[in-house]
Scaffold this motif. Structure first.
Motif, short mmCIF file in Angstrom:
data_model
loop_
_atom_site.label_atom_id
_atom_site.label_comp_id
_atom_site.label_asym_id
_atom_site.label_seq_id
_atom_site.Cartn_x
_atom_site.Cartn_y
_atom_site.Cartn_z
N THR A 35 0.85 -1.24 -0.03
CA THR A 35 0.09 -0.04 -0.09
C THR A 35 0.89 1.35 0.00
OG1 THR A 35 -0.17 0.19 2.26
CG2 THR A 35 -1.77 -1.21 1.29
N LEU A 36 0.16 2.49 -0.07
CA LEU A 36 1.10 3.65 -0.14
C LEU A 36 1.67 3.81 1.22
CD1 LEU A 36 -0.97 6.08 -2.13
CD2 LEU A 36 1.55 5.41 -2.77
N GLU A 37 0.79 3.16 2.26
CA GLU A 37 1.26 3.52 3.61
C GLU A 37 2.54 2.72 4.03
OE1 GLU A 37 -1.44 3.34 2.64
OE2 GLU A 37 -2.85 4.93 3.42
N GLN A 38 2.56 1.29 3.54
CA GLN A 38 3.68 0.66 3.63
C GLN A 38 4.81 1.07 2.82
OE1 GLN A 38 1.56 -2.93 2.22
NE2 GLN A 38 1.33 -3.76 4.23
N LEU A 39 4.79 1.50 1.66
CA LEU A 39 5.67 1.94 0.80
C LEU A 39 6.26 3.45 1.49
CD1 LEU A 39 7.80 1.81 -1.44
CD2 LEU A 39 6.00 3.26 -2.83
N SER A 40 5.72 4.23 2.16
CA SER A 40 6.00 5.19 2.80
C SER A 40 6.80 5.03 3.98
CB SER A 40 4.83 6.33 3.34
OG SER A 40 5.11 7.21 4.08
N THR A 41 6.51 3.92 4.70
CA THR A 41 7.22 3.48 5.83
C THR A 41 8.59 3.00 5.28
OG1 THR A 41 5.17 3.00 7.21
CG2 THR A 41 7.23 1.82 7.88
N GLN A 42 8.36 2.09 4.28
CA GLN A 42 9.68 1.57 4.03
C GLN A 42 10.74 2.56 3.35
OE1 GLN A 42 9.25 -2.09 1.53
NE2 GLN A 42 7.64 -2.90 3.17
N SER A 43 10.27 3.39 2.70
CA SER A 43 10.95 4.34 1.97
C SER A 43 11.38 5.83 2.69
CB SER A 43 10.56 4.80 0.94
OG SER A 43 9.26 5.42 0.88
N SER A 44 10.71 6.04 3.97
CA SER A 44 11.01 7.36 4.52
C SER A 44 10.44 8.36 3.80
CB SER A 44 12.29 7.48 5.00
OG SER A 44 12.61 6.41 5.92
N VAL A 45 9.52 8.31 2.91
CA VAL A 45 9.03 9.26 1.99
C VAL A 45 7.49 9.45 2.35
CG1 VAL A 45 8.50 10.06 -0.50
CG2 VAL A 45 10.71 8.81 0.00
N SER A 46 7.14 10.62 2.68
CA SER A 46 5.66 10.84 2.96
C SER A 46 4.55 10.17 2.00
CB SER A 46 5.26 12.10 2.99
OG SER A 46 5.15 13.07 1.99
N ARG A 47 3.43 9.86 2.36
CA ARG A 47 2.27 9.15 1.62
C ARG A 47 1.74 10.08 0.65
NH1 ARG A 47 -2.63 8.99 0.49
NH2 ARG A 47 -3.78 6.84 0.24
N ALA A 48 1.85 11.45 1.11
CA ALA A 48 1.37 12.56 0.45
C ALA A 48 2.56 12.79 -1.16
CB ALA A 48 1.20 14.01 0.84
N MET A 49 3.83 12.85 -0.65
CA MET A 49 4.52 12.74 -1.77
C MET A 49 4.49 11.73 -2.91
SD MET A 49 7.22 13.92 -3.39
CE MET A 49 8.10 15.54 -2.47
N LEU A 50 4.55 10.36 -2.01
CA LEU A 50 4.42 9.40 -3.04
C LEU A 50 3.15 9.28 -4.02
CD1 LEU A 50 5.29 6.49 -0.69
CD2 LEU A 50 6.67 7.01 -2.41
N SER A 51 1.96 9.53 -3.18
CA SER A 51 0.91 9.79 -4.14
C SER A 51 0.96 10.86 -5.25
CB SER A 51 -0.14 10.18 -3.19
OG SER A 51 -1.61 10.50 -4.14
N LYS A 52 1.68 11.95 -5.08
CA LYS A 52 2.17 13.20 -5.96
C LYS A 52 2.78 12.37 -7.19
CE LYS A 52 0.84 17.13 -3.20
NZ LYS A 52 1.36 18.36 -2.73
N VAL A 53 3.83 11.58 -6.57
CA VAL A 53 4.64 10.87 -7.59
C VAL A 53 4.06 9.96 -8.57
CG1 VAL A 53 6.75 9.48 -7.78
CG2 VAL A 53 6.89 11.52 -6.45
N GLU A 54 2.97 9.34 -8.05
CA GLU A 54 2.57 8.41 -8.90
C GLU A 54 1.62 8.88 -9.80
OE1 GLU A 54 2.49 4.26 -6.01
OE2 GLU A 54 0.69 5.15 -6.34
N ARG A 55 0.96 9.78 -9.34
CA ARG A 55 0.01 10.58 -10.39
C ARG A 55 0.85 11.61 -11.45
NH1 ARG A 55 -2.75 11.68 -5.42
NH2 ARG A 55 -2.35 13.98 -5.80
N GLY A 56 2.17 11.63 -11.39
CA GLY A 56 2.95 12.49 -12.30
C GLY A 56 2.78 13.77 -11.97
N GLU A 57 2.23 14.19 -10.59
CA GLU A 57 2.01 15.78 -10.19
C GLU A 57 3.29 16.25 -9.63
OE1 GLU A 57 -1.06 15.65 -7.41
OE2 GLU A 57 -2.69 15.17 -9.12
N LYS A 58 4.32 15.34 -9.27
CA LYS A 58 5.41 15.77 -8.77
C LYS A 58 6.67 14.95 -9.19
CE LYS A 58 7.57 18.06 -5.03
NZ LYS A 58 7.53 19.69 -5.02
#
Length: 202
Positions: A35-58
């Motif tokens: 999940t985004l939450e699990q990836l956030s924990t493993q990468s130390s990247v915020s869920r909000a940032m990951l979501s924006k990256v996946e959507r191509g917004e960041k």
């Protein structure tokens, strides 16, 4: 920002390339069952940032992109969109204008994938461009058995490895085990360029 130098069909827009990077992150995450939450924990990247990256917004910085790649147990080249590897005995050519290029939106650091068949022989070749007074910051450790070799083509490069700094001038080369945090810095007022080979012993 992830970009291409250009191709026969014309240059791609930055938004399209950021979307491709994000799509590869989402694909790898879903394949791993995270999940985004699990990836956030493993990468130390915020869920909000990951979501924006996946959507191509960041477009992520090199540090954020590296942490995402390591958390997904893949290479940054794979997320950028490395060319497919070649079958045994087949020669592969990648033209300069077809290189996958990652550009850090904050610093201007560029990572050019120059391996025509990444992973062939267990290695990939990268060209890094560091503008004046720019650092990558500390990048996460690679899995044990990962080695890096580099040669400076232009300028002066400072490499930080496990608390030790090595300064290299044009023509100097370096080998190191990449299973510790490490980073690259240009502390001068002139640009720096170097070739790096990443190999993985199995």
């Amino acid at each position: 920002m992830v970009k291409q130098d250009g191709n026969a069909a014309g240059p791609q827009h930055g938004d399209d390339l950021a979307g491709a990077f994000g799509g590869n992150v989402r694909r790898r995450r879903e394949e791993a069952g995270l999940t985004l939450e699990q990836l956030s924990t493993q990468s130390s990247v915020s869920r909000a940032m990951l979501s924006k990256v996946e959507r191509g917004e960041k477009s992520p910085t090199i540090g954020v992109a590296s942490r995402i790649a390591h958390a997904l147990d893949t290479s940054l080249s794979d997320l950028i969109g490395a060319p497919a590897g070649a079958a045994s005995g087949v020669a592969v050519v990648m033209r300069k204008n077809d290189r996958p290029v990652f550009r850090d939106p904050e610093t201007g650091f560029e990572r050019h994938m120059v391996s025509a068949a990444p992973g062939a022989g267990g290695a990939e070749m990268i060209v890094h461009h560091l503008p004046a007074q720019v650092s990558t910051g500390l990048l996460p450790a690679y899995p044990p058995g990962t080695e890096k070799q580099l040669v400076v083509l232009e300028g002066t490069l400072t490499v930080a490895i496990g608390g030790i700094n090595e300064t290299l001038n044009t023509g100097d080369s370096l080998f190191f085990q990449a299973d510790a945090d490490h980073g690259f810095a240009n502390r001068t007022n002139a640009p720096c360029e170097y070739i790096m080979v990443i190999s993985r012993r199995t």
